[in-house]
Design a protein around this motif. Sequence first.
Motif, mmCIF file in Angstrom:
data_model
loop_
_atom_site.group_PDB
_atom_site.id
_atom_site.type_symbol
_atom_site.label_atom_id
_atom_site.label_comp_id
_atom_site.label_asym_id
_atom_site.label_seq_id
_atom_site.Cartn_x
_atom_site.Cartn_y
_atom_site.Cartn_z
ATOM 1 N N GLN A 10 11.465 7.717 -20.616
ATOM 2 C CA GLN A 10 12.841 7.265 -20.488
ATOM 3 C C GLN A 10 13.397 7.667 -19.132
ATOM 4 O OE1 GLN A 10 14.669 5.616 -22.670
ATOM 5 N NE2 GLN A 10 13.376 5.586 -24.473
ATOM 6 N N PRO A 11 14.402 6.989 -18.617
ATOM 7 C CA PRO A 11 15.049 7.365 -17.371
ATOM 8 C C PRO A 11 15.776 8.699 -17.519
ATOM 9 C CG PRO A 11 16.255 5.611 -18.456
ATOM 10 C CD PRO A 11 14.964 5.764 -19.186
ATOM 11 N N PRO A 12 16.281 9.274 -16.405
ATOM 12 C CA PRO A 12 16.878 10.605 -16.458
ATOM 13 C C PRO A 12 17.950 10.773 -17.504
ATOM 14 C CG PRO A 12 16.573 9.908 -14.198
ATOM 15 C CD PRO A 12 16.208 8.746 -15.061
ATOM 16 N N LYS A 13 18.715 9.721 -17.815
ATOM 17 C CA LYS A 13 19.709 9.801 -18.883
ATOM 18 C C LYS A 13 19.217 8.982 -20.067
ATOM 19 C CE LYS A 13 23.885 10.657 -16.206
ATOM 20 N NZ LYS A 13 25.290 10.263 -15.984
ATOM 21 N N LYS A 54 8.362 27.570 -20.427
ATOM 22 C CA LYS A 54 9.120 26.443 -19.896
ATOM 23 C C LYS A 54 10.303 26.163 -20.815
ATOM 24 C CE LYS A 54 5.406 23.998 -17.457
ATOM 25 N NZ LYS A 54 4.671 22.710 -17.313
ATOM 26 N N ALA A 55 11.391 25.709 -20.207
ATOM 27 C CA ALA A 55 12.575 25.369 -20.990
ATOM 28 C C ALA A 55 13.171 24.075 -20.460
ATOM 29 C CB ALA A 55 13.605 26.494 -20.932
ATOM 30 N N MET A 56 13.895 23.397 -21.329
ATOM 31 C CA MET A 56 14.606 22.183 -20.963
ATOM 32 C C MET A 56 16.033 22.292 -21.479
ATOM 33 S SD MET A 56 12.955 19.584 -23.799
ATOM 34 C CE MET A 56 14.173 18.286 -23.610
ATOM 35 N N VAL A 57 16.935 21.532 -20.852
ATOM 36 C CA VAL A 57 18.332 21.532 -21.264
ATOM 37 C C VAL A 57 18.744 20.105 -21.598
ATOM 38 C CG1 VAL A 57 20.711 22.011 -20.602
ATOM 39 C CG2 VAL A 57 18.872 23.524 -19.816
ATOM 40 N N VAL A 58 19.279 19.930 -22.799
ATOM 41 C CA VAL A 58 19.791 18.637 -23.237
ATOM 42 C C VAL A 58 21.262 18.825 -23.602
ATOM 43 C CG1 VAL A 58 19.658 16.807 -24.977
ATOM 44 C CG2 VAL A 58 17.559 17.863 -24.101
ATOM 45 N N LEU A 84 19.219 14.247 -21.008
ATOM 46 C CA LEU A 84 18.296 15.233 -20.462
ATOM 47 C C LEU A 84 18.805 15.658 -19.086
ATOM 48 C CD1 LEU A 84 15.574 16.762 -20.612
ATOM 49 C CD2 LEU A 84 14.523 14.751 -19.532
ATOM 50 N N VAL A 85 19.294 16.881 -18.977
ATOM 51 C CA VAL A 85 19.825 17.346 -17.698
ATOM 52 C C VAL A 85 18.830 18.220 -16.943
ATOM 53 C CG1 VAL A 85 22.235 17.139 -18.366
ATOM 54 C CG2 VAL A 85 21.020 19.271 -18.825
ATOM 55 N N SER A 86 17.805 18.707 -17.640
ATOM 56 C CA SER A 86 16.712 19.404 -16.978
ATOM 57 C C SER A 86 15.477 19.317 -17.859
ATOM 58 C CB SER A 86 17.061 20.878 -16.730
ATOM 59 O OG SER A 86 15.973 21.545 -16.115
ATOM 60 N N ASP A 87 14.381 18.843 -17.288
ATOM 61 C CA ASP A 87 13.141 18.709 -18.037
ATOM 62 C C ASP A 87 12.484 20.079 -18.206
ATOM 63 O OD1 ASP A 87 11.072 17.494 -19.401
ATOM 64 O OD2 ASP A 87 10.827 15.901 -17.916
ATOM 65 N N LEU A 88 11.346 20.115 -18.899
ATOM 66 C CA LEU A 88 10.638 21.364 -19.143
ATOM 67 C C LEU A 88 10.142 21.970 -17.828
ATOM 68 C CD1 LEU A 88 8.613 20.396 -22.322
ATOM 69 C CD2 LEU A 88 10.187 22.337 -22.163
ATOM 70 N N ILE A 89 10.751 23.080 -17.422
ATOM 71 C CA ILE A 89 10.385 23.771 -16.188
ATOM 72 C C ILE A 89 10.468 25.275 -16.413
ATOM 73 C CG2 ILE A 89 11.107 21.920 -14.625
ATOM 74 C CD1 ILE A 89 13.723 23.424 -14.202
ATOM 75 N N ASP A 90 9.923 26.040 -15.462
ATOM 76 C CA ASP A 90 10.013 27.504 -15.548
ATOM 77 C C ASP A 90 10.929 28.079 -14.484
ATOM 78 O OD1 ASP A 90 8.536 27.123 -13.276
ATOM 79 O OD2 ASP A 90 6.848 28.402 -13.859
ATOM 80 N N ASP A 91 11.666 27.227 -13.785
ATOM 81 C CA ASP A 91 12.571 27.635 -12.719
ATOM 82 C C ASP A 91 13.961 27.912 -13.313
ATOM 83 O OD1 ASP A 91 14.327 27.797 -10.533
ATOM 84 O OD2 ASP A 91 13.083 26.484 -9.306
ATOM 85 N N THR A 92 14.296 29.181 -13.507
ATOM 86 C CA THR A 92 15.571 29.508 -14.145
ATOM 87 C C THR A 92 16.772 29.192 -13.259
ATOM 88 O OG1 THR A 92 15.331 31.807 -13.401
ATOM 89 C CG2 THR A 92 14.577 31.278 -15.632
ATOM 90 N N ASP A 93 16.573 29.163 -11.945
ATOM 91 C CA ASP A 93 17.676 28.793 -11.055
ATOM 92 C C ASP A 93 18.073 27.332 -11.259
ATOM 93 O OD1 ASP A 93 17.889 31.309 -9.949
ATOM 94 O OD2 ASP A 93 16.496 30.871 -8.305
ATOM 95 N N LYS A 94 17.076 26.461 -11.390
ATOM 96 C CA LYS A 94 17.365 25.046 -11.633
ATOM 97 C C LYS A 94 17.981 24.847 -13.018
ATOM 98 C CE LYS A 94 13.908 23.037 -8.531
ATOM 99 N NZ LYS A 94 12.691 22.184 -8.427
ATOM 100 N N LEU A 95 17.499 25.591 -13.991
ATOM 101 C CA LEU A 95 18.075 25.509 -15.328
ATOM 102 C C LEU A 95 19.532 25.973 -15.312
ATOM 103 C CD1 LEU A 95 15.035 26.952 -17.310
ATOM 104 C CD2 LEU A 95 15.886 24.604 -17.471
ATOM 105 N N ILE A 146 22.922 23.724 -16.293
ATOM 106 C CA ILE A 146 23.915 24.121 -17.298
ATOM 107 C C ILE A 146 25.312 24.179 -16.696
ATOM 108 C CG2 ILE A 146 24.671 26.046 -18.756
ATOM 109 C CD1 ILE A 146 21.687 26.661 -19.240
ATOM 110 N N ARG A 147 25.436 24.728 -15.501
ATOM 111 C CA ARG A 147 26.750 24.894 -14.880
ATOM 112 C C ARG A 147 27.362 23.569 -14.422
ATOM 113 N NH1 ARG A 147 27.820 30.255 -14.214
ATOM 114 N NH2 ARG A 147 26.017 31.641 -14.377
ATOM 115 N N ASP A 148 26.535 22.547 -14.258
ATOM 116 C CA ASP A 148 27.055 21.231 -13.862
ATOM 117 C C ASP A 148 27.586 20.424 -15.035
ATOM 118 O OD1 ASP A 148 26.549 21.671 -11.202
ATOM 119 O OD2 ASP A 148 24.620 20.611 -11.182
ATOM 120 N N LEU A 149 27.407 20.917 -16.265
ATOM 121 C CA LEU A 149 27.848 20.173 -17.438
ATOM 122 C C LEU A 149 29.369 20.151 -17.533
ATOM 123 C CD1 LEU A 149 25.338 21.557 -20.114
ATOM 124 C CD2 LEU A 149 25.224 19.365 -18.907
#
Length: 315
Positions: free
Chosen positions: A26-29, A129-133, A141-152, A156-159
């Motif tokens: 699916q596309p990013p959204k 790995k974690a993702m944020v929905v 889907l605002v962040s896919d499965l990654i291990d970068d906590t800064d990106k996660l 979250i803060r952009d929501l």
Amino acid sequence: MKVWVRLGAIVVLGLAVWGAEQKPTQPPKPTVEQADDSNRIIVDVTRVNMLFTVTDKKGRFVTDLSKADFEVIENKRVQPIMEFSAESDLPLRLAVLIDTSNSIRDRFKFEQEAASEFLKSVVKSSQDKAMVVSFDTSPELVSDLIDDTDKLDRAIRDLRPGGGTALYDAIYFACKDKLQQDQPKHKFRRAVVILSDGEDNQSRYTRDQGLEMAQKADSVVYAISTNITRVDTDGDKILKYFTAETGGRAFFPFKVEDLEQSFENIANELRHQYNISYRPEPLLTDGLFHLIEVRVKNRKDLIVHARKGYYAPKL
């Protein structure tokens, strides 16, 4: 648009699924489509893998039990345990589902802070790995499965809050399109962490369709209620339902500042689990949900937190 999914798998240690044939991601959204009979998942189960925790009646983890302390019941029969281990540090695959509907607007900033700190404390680089929905009128889907906590953290803060609540759609999407697809041959602890008041008024999928997909993805559901009225609402009951059926737990902080403690409790539970593997006898291929009960023998003072079953293949 109808989506046909056909998964064929041989599960060796658990309900791991490999080999997929499907349409492009699916596309990013992503949008969640109406469920219909065209959704089919076929799994060949040769072993059932059970990850679970044990606590006493005060909620304290019990970590010194052995294989001889447990029994597994399926179809009213005691099943022979083939493998047993105390898994203290399994790699994690987490889906954090954050309610961004209007109903939580006044508590939203603190929820962002607590969710971000949770991921920073739990996710280990190169292992987890974690993702944020986010979900309001529909899941995103605002962040896919990654291990970068800064990106996660940035995700979250952009929501921003606004709109209705499509909780069931968010669970369905996170489990079907993400957690179920990430099925390596070695073991992972898959979990969905919901931050919501549990009130759903927008989903196309039903509550039980969301639960079924969580069970097929072998995911434990944890929930933190954002209802601070401390009246047992319908939303709180829904959160309890998802967590009880999958072996997770629901937390009901008395005030918004207690959210951090609830996240810490989930983090501790994710790192304190046992693993049991067994081959169902008889091995059925009826496509139905099979109930399982894991018990601690002769210890009524201990509580097992485990999912209640699995879906057998239909051949």
